[in-house]
Design a protein around this motif. Structure first.
Motif, PDB file in Angstrom:
ATOM      1  N   THR A   2       0.845  -1.093  -0.116  1.00  0.00           N
ATOM      2  CA  THR A   2      -0.034  -0.129   0.200  1.00  0.00           C
ATOM      3  C   THR A   2       0.946   1.280   0.085  1.00  0.00           C
ATOM      4  OG1 THR A   2      -0.181   0.427   2.417  1.00  0.00           O
ATOM      5  CG2 THR A   2      -1.562  -1.418   1.468  1.00  0.00           C
ATOM      6  N   ARG A   3       0.329   2.582  -0.226  1.00  0.00           N
ATOM      7  CA  ARG A   3       1.175   3.542  -0.035  1.00  0.00           C
ATOM      8  C   ARG A   3       0.400   4.862   0.342  1.00  0.00           C
ATOM      9  NH1 ARG A   3      -2.120   6.623  -3.125  1.00  0.00           N
ATOM     10  NH2 ARG A   3      -2.336   6.481  -5.321  1.00  0.00           N
ATOM     11  N   PHE A   4       1.228   5.637   0.737  1.00  0.00           N
ATOM     12  CA  PHE A   4       0.554   7.103   0.822  1.00  0.00           C
ATOM     13  C   PHE A   4       1.449   8.181   0.096  1.00  0.00           C
ATOM     14  CE2 PHE A   4       0.673  11.027   3.920  1.00  0.00           C
ATOM     15  CZ  PHE A   4      -0.848  11.368   3.404  1.00  0.00           C
ATOM     16  N   ALA A   5       0.594   8.801  -0.700  1.00  0.00           N
ATOM     17  CA  ALA A   5       1.406   9.825  -1.730  1.00  0.00           C
ATOM     18  C   ALA A   5       1.054  11.215  -1.673  1.00  0.00           C
ATOM     19  CB  ALA A   5       0.906   9.177  -3.047  1.00  0.00           C
ATOM     20  N   PRO A   6       1.209  11.882  -0.738  1.00  0.00           N
ATOM     21  CA  PRO A   6       0.985  13.164  -0.352  1.00  0.00           C
ATOM     22  C   PRO A   6       1.979  14.282  -1.376  1.00  0.00           C
ATOM     23  CG  PRO A   6       2.155  12.501   1.508  1.00  0.00           C
ATOM     24  CD  PRO A   6       2.245  11.300   0.536  1.00  0.00           C
TER      25      PRO A   6
ATOM     26  N   ILE B  98       6.543  11.045  -2.567  1.00  0.00           N
ATOM     27  CA  ILE B  98       6.204  12.326  -2.450  1.00  0.00           C
ATOM     28  C   ILE B  98       5.621  12.926  -3.959  1.00  0.00           C
ATOM     29  CG2 ILE B  98       6.845  14.725  -1.998  1.00  0.00           C
ATOM     30  CD1 ILE B  98       6.919  12.847   0.501  1.00  0.00           C
ATOM     31  N   GLU B  99       4.191  13.410  -3.907  1.00  0.00           N
ATOM     32  CA  GLU B  99       4.011  13.530  -5.321  1.00  0.00           C
ATOM     33  C   GLU B  99       3.916  15.252  -5.611  1.00  0.00           C
ATOM     34  OE1 GLU B  99       0.013  11.995  -6.209  1.00  0.00           O
ATOM     35  OE2 GLU B  99       1.108  10.103  -6.946  1.00  0.00           O
ATOM     36  N   GLY B 100       3.769  15.288  -6.866  1.00  0.00           N
ATOM     37  CA  GLY B 100       3.975  16.948  -7.394  1.00  0.00           C
ATOM     38  C   GLY B 100       5.126  17.134  -8.427  1.00  0.00           C
TER      39      GLY B 100
ATOM     40  N   CYS C 107       1.016  10.465 -13.882  1.00  0.00           N
ATOM     41  CA  CYS C 107       2.226  10.002 -12.979  1.00  0.00           C
ATOM     42  C   CYS C 107       2.095   9.224 -11.821  1.00  0.00           C
ATOM     43  CB  CYS C 107       3.261  11.076 -12.704  1.00  0.00           C
ATOM     44  SG  CYS C 107       2.469  12.685 -12.255  1.00  0.00           S
ATOM     45  N   ASN C 108       0.605   9.471 -11.151  1.00  0.00           N
ATOM     46  CA  ASN C 108       0.271   8.791 -10.039  1.00  0.00           C
ATOM     47  C   ASN C 108      -0.014   7.454 -10.448  1.00  0.00           C
ATOM     48  OD1 ASN C 108      -2.745   7.955  -8.551  1.00  0.00           O
ATOM     49  ND2 ASN C 108      -1.537   9.305  -7.206  1.00  0.00           N
ATOM     50  N   ALA C 109      -0.630   7.151 -11.535  1.00  0.00           N
ATOM     51  CA  ALA C 109      -0.855   5.592 -12.088  1.00  0.00           C
ATOM     52  C   ALA C 109       0.322   5.034 -12.431  1.00  0.00           C
ATOM     53  CB  ALA C 109      -1.880   5.757 -13.183  1.00  0.00           C
TER      54      ALA C 109
ATOM     55  N   VAL D 178      -5.371   2.828  -1.639  1.00  0.00           N
ATOM     56  CA  VAL D 178      -6.773   3.348  -0.782  1.00  0.00           C
ATOM     57  C   VAL D 178      -6.629   4.778  -0.670  1.00  0.00           C
ATOM     58  CG1 VAL D 178      -7.900   2.919   1.457  1.00  0.00           C
ATOM     59  CG2 VAL D 178      -7.103   1.038   0.363  1.00  0.00           C
ATOM     60  N   ARG D 179      -7.584   5.408  -1.164  1.00  0.00           N
ATOM     61  CA  ARG D 179      -7.697   6.902  -1.237  1.00  0.00           C
ATOM     62  C   ARG D 179      -8.935   7.621  -1.175  1.00  0.00           C
ATOM     63  NH1 ARG D 179      -5.607   7.710  -7.446  1.00  0.00           N
ATOM     64  NH2 ARG D 179      -7.259   6.864  -8.272  1.00  0.00           N
ATOM     65  N   GLY D 180      -8.973   8.894  -0.971  1.00  0.00           N
ATOM     66  CA  GLY D 180     -10.244   9.723  -0.907  1.00  0.00           C
ATOM     67  C   GLY D 180     -11.154   9.591  -2.143  1.00  0.00           C
TER      68      GLY D 180
ATOM     69  N   ASP E  88     -12.641  11.594  -3.651  1.00  0.00           N
ATOM     70  CA  ASP E  88     -12.399  12.636  -4.559  1.00  0.00           C
ATOM     71  C   ASP E  88     -11.423  12.240  -5.669  1.00  0.00           C
ATOM     72  OD1 ASP E  88     -10.506  12.664  -2.619  1.00  0.00           O
ATOM     73  OD2 ASP E  88      -9.715  14.421  -3.249  1.00  0.00           O
ATOM     74  N   HIS E  89     -10.898  11.218  -5.681  1.00  0.00           N
ATOM     75  CA  HIS E  89     -10.133  10.588  -6.802  1.00  0.00           C
ATOM     76  C   HIS E  89     -10.847   9.335  -7.673  1.00  0.00           C
ATOM     77  CE1 HIS E  89      -6.544  12.674  -6.115  1.00  0.00           C
ATOM     78  NE2 HIS E  89      -6.509  12.416  -4.903  1.00  0.00           N
ATOM     79  N   LEU E  90     -12.126   9.319  -7.123  1.00  0.00           N
ATOM     80  CA  LEU E  90     -12.747   7.967  -7.721  1.00  0.00           C
ATOM     81  C   LEU E  90     -12.997   8.191  -9.417  1.00  0.00           C
ATOM     82  CD1 LEU E  90     -14.433   5.427  -7.810  1.00  0.00           C
ATOM     83  CD2 LEU E  90     -16.692   6.779  -7.192  1.00  0.00           C
TER      84      LEU E  90
HETATM   85  N1  GLU Z   1      -1.068  13.110  -4.278  1.00  0.00           N
HETATM   86  C1  GLU Z   1      -2.434  12.727  -4.281  1.00  0.00           C
HETATM   87  C2  GLU Z   1      -3.107  13.309  -3.158  1.00  0.00           C
HETATM   88  O1  GLU Z   1      -2.612  13.662  -2.062  1.00  0.00           O
HETATM   89  C3  GLU Z   1      -2.778  11.269  -4.426  1.00  0.00           C
HETATM   90  C4  GLU Z   1      -3.773  10.722  -4.594  1.00  0.00           C
HETATM   91  C5  GLU Z   1      -3.751   9.053  -4.514  1.00  0.00           C
HETATM   92  O2  GLU Z   1      -3.704   8.695  -3.369  1.00  0.00           O
HETATM   93  O3  GLU Z   1      -3.811   8.488  -5.439  1.00  0.00           O
HETATM   94  O4  GLU Z   1      -4.509  13.688  -3.343  1.00  0.00           O
END
Ligand code: GLU
Length: 469
Positions: free
Chosen positions: A8-12, A44-46, A200-202, A214-216, A218-220
């Motif tokens: 799993t991951r966290f991608a802030p 780390i995204e962006g 890039c996220n994918a 697993v994410r919010g 809002d990304h559906l």
């Molecule tokens: N950087 C995105 C966010 O924080 C990641 C979304 C995701 O988890 O795919 O909303």
């Protein structure tokens, strides 16, 4: 899921402080990975380094470590899928862009923002969902050359196969289905050369071996596009699960703007990691028992099937409830540290243990501990309204009776109170309240017996004396 190692991951992104909504996503991913003995990864995204702040990056790392959400792979830790900072991965995306273009699955688009806005307007006016009208989908090689010769920088659009449907089984929300024709060809590289978020996220998830996202929610709506991209470049599609958002008490989604709910701010104020984890683990996820759980038990009771599809509402009162539970369980030495230097400066070494146990149940934050240290060692700053009422209501002679009882039993609260009771012929509230009010300036707080011991004969005498009129 047998045999397969879950990642799993966290991608802030490092553009702002983590708020409770973000960090709940991190917690769920972490709990899930721990539960199935998988790996938890931090990316780390962006794609735009200029928008990132060192403070935000350092703070988000500190926040996660402070909460105990250590990652096994990723930023600052390493692993086979690095680099783990999106802004350092530009070259990797270039390969996929090329591959897609060679296969005719992506094309340069020269439409200008104004033109796109007009098309959108027209579609909306006609009652249709806005999507790219396909203007550049079939440009001839000559047309492309002509635009380029004019110095126009194209964006790159993904060609969505017409007529098909994207279906996937959301690990939280169940079966999902999106018609390709509703999606429209979308930009995967902006005209300034930067990668679009969902591209890039994918790609990163796939290249980093993430099995479960697993994410919010809002990304559906990004997910069908991400599946299209990964299918097109023949990379493995992770399972996606979308959790309902966290709302504040007013029903608004928590956001970076709500600075007071940043994890950093809560940490600075003295909230405990266990309190935050217990509060968050129950926001949109259910546990059988509504009791405080140690982290091992939060892991043990976690299941994707217990994630809720309904939005969860965060209330500060809940967090405070778990904070009290966590404080109740904290070792005295740790509480002493938690209270902070101003408290440690006021409370004498010899009284430390007694002070901690006396106020443990009466504090929420270090500032409350400081307030009690001040009341006990410096004296009440002023009387609260109910305290002055309690003093005004005291029986005539009450404070003389109290001073006399104190003189006889300066070191023994039980005998002091028995004597006071006999002296003033009062009981219950009328016996205890004026005393509490005179000693602390308040009508609530730690046990009187404990306060009596902490104050010591000299302070007790002085405080009672001032009411001898
Ligand atoms: N950087 C995105 C966010 O924080 C990641 C979304 C995701 O988890 O795919 O909303």
């Amino acid at each position: 899921m047998t045999g397969e190692k879950i990642t799993t991951r966290f991608a802030p992104s490092a553009t702002g402080l983590l708020h409770l909504g973000n960090v709940r996503t991190a917690l769920f991913n972490w709990l899930f990975a721990r539960k199935v003995q998988g790996a938890f990864l931090l990316r780390i995204e962006g794609s735009d380094r200029a928008r990132e702040s060192d403070f935000a990056l350092d703070t988000l790392i500190e926040d996660l470590i402070w909460l105990g959400l250590q990652w096994d792979e990723g930023f600052g830790v390493g692993g086979g899928g690095g680099p783990y900072r999106q802004s350092e991965r530009t070259a990797l995306y270039a390969q996929s862009y090329e591959q897609l273009q060679e296969q005719g699955l992506a094309y340069p688009c020269f439409c200008l923002p104004g033109e796109l806005a007009l098309a959108r307007k027209a579609q909306l006016a006609a009652g249709r969902a806005p999507r790219y009208p396909g203007t550049c989908a079939r440009l001839t090689a000559e047309a492309v050359m002509r635009f380029r010769a004019q110095g126009q920088q194209p964006s790159l659009r993904f060609r969505v196969p017409a007529g098909a449907t994207i279906e996937f089984d959301d690990s939280v929300r169940g079966a999902q289905s999106f018609r390709n024709d509703d999606i429209g060809d979308f930009v995967i590289r902006r005209s300034d050369g930067s990668a679009a978020f969902f591209f890039c996220n994918a790609i990163d998830d796939a290249l980093m071996g993430v099995t479960d996202v697993v994410r919010g929610e809002d990304h559906l709506s990004n997910t069908p596009r991400q599946i299209l991209i990964l299918d097109a470049v023949a990379l493995r599609v992770p399972r996606y699960g979308h959790i309902a958002l966290v709302l504040d008490e007013a029903g608004q989604p928590l956001s970076k703007r709500a600075g007071s709910l940043s994890v950093h701010a809560l940490r600075e104020r003295g909230y405990l990691p266990d309190a935050i984890n217990n509060a968050l683990a129950r926001l949109g996820h259910t546990y059988d028992d509504p009791v405080f759980l140690e982290i091992e038990d939060l892991i043990g009771g976690f299941s994707l099937s217990r994630l809720s599809r309904a939005p969860a509402r965060f209330s500060p009162a809940q967090l405070d409830f778990w904070q009290r539970e966590a404080l109740h369980r904290t070792r005295a030495d740790d509480l002493w540290n938690w209270m902070g230097e101003p408290v440690r400066d006021l409370v004498p070494e010899a009284a430390r243990q007694m002070f901690i146990e006396a106020i443990r149940a009466n504090v929420l934050l270090p500032e409350d501990a400081l307030a009690w240290a001040n009341i006990i060692y410096r004296g009440p700053a002023e009387l609260s309204q109910p305290a002055s009422q309690a003093i005004a209501d005291a029986k005539p002679g009450y404070f003389r009776g109290a001073s006399e009882a104190l003189a006889r039993h300066p070191g023994d609260f039980q005998r002091f109170i028995a004597t006071l009771k006999a002296n003033v012929a009062e009981s219950g509230k009328r016996l205890f309240m004026p005393l509490r009010a005179a000693l602390t300036g308040r009508v609530d707080g730690p046990e009187l017996a404990a306060l009596y011991g902490l104050l010591g004969a000299e302070r007790l005498r002085a405080r009672l004396q001032s009411y001898l009129r």
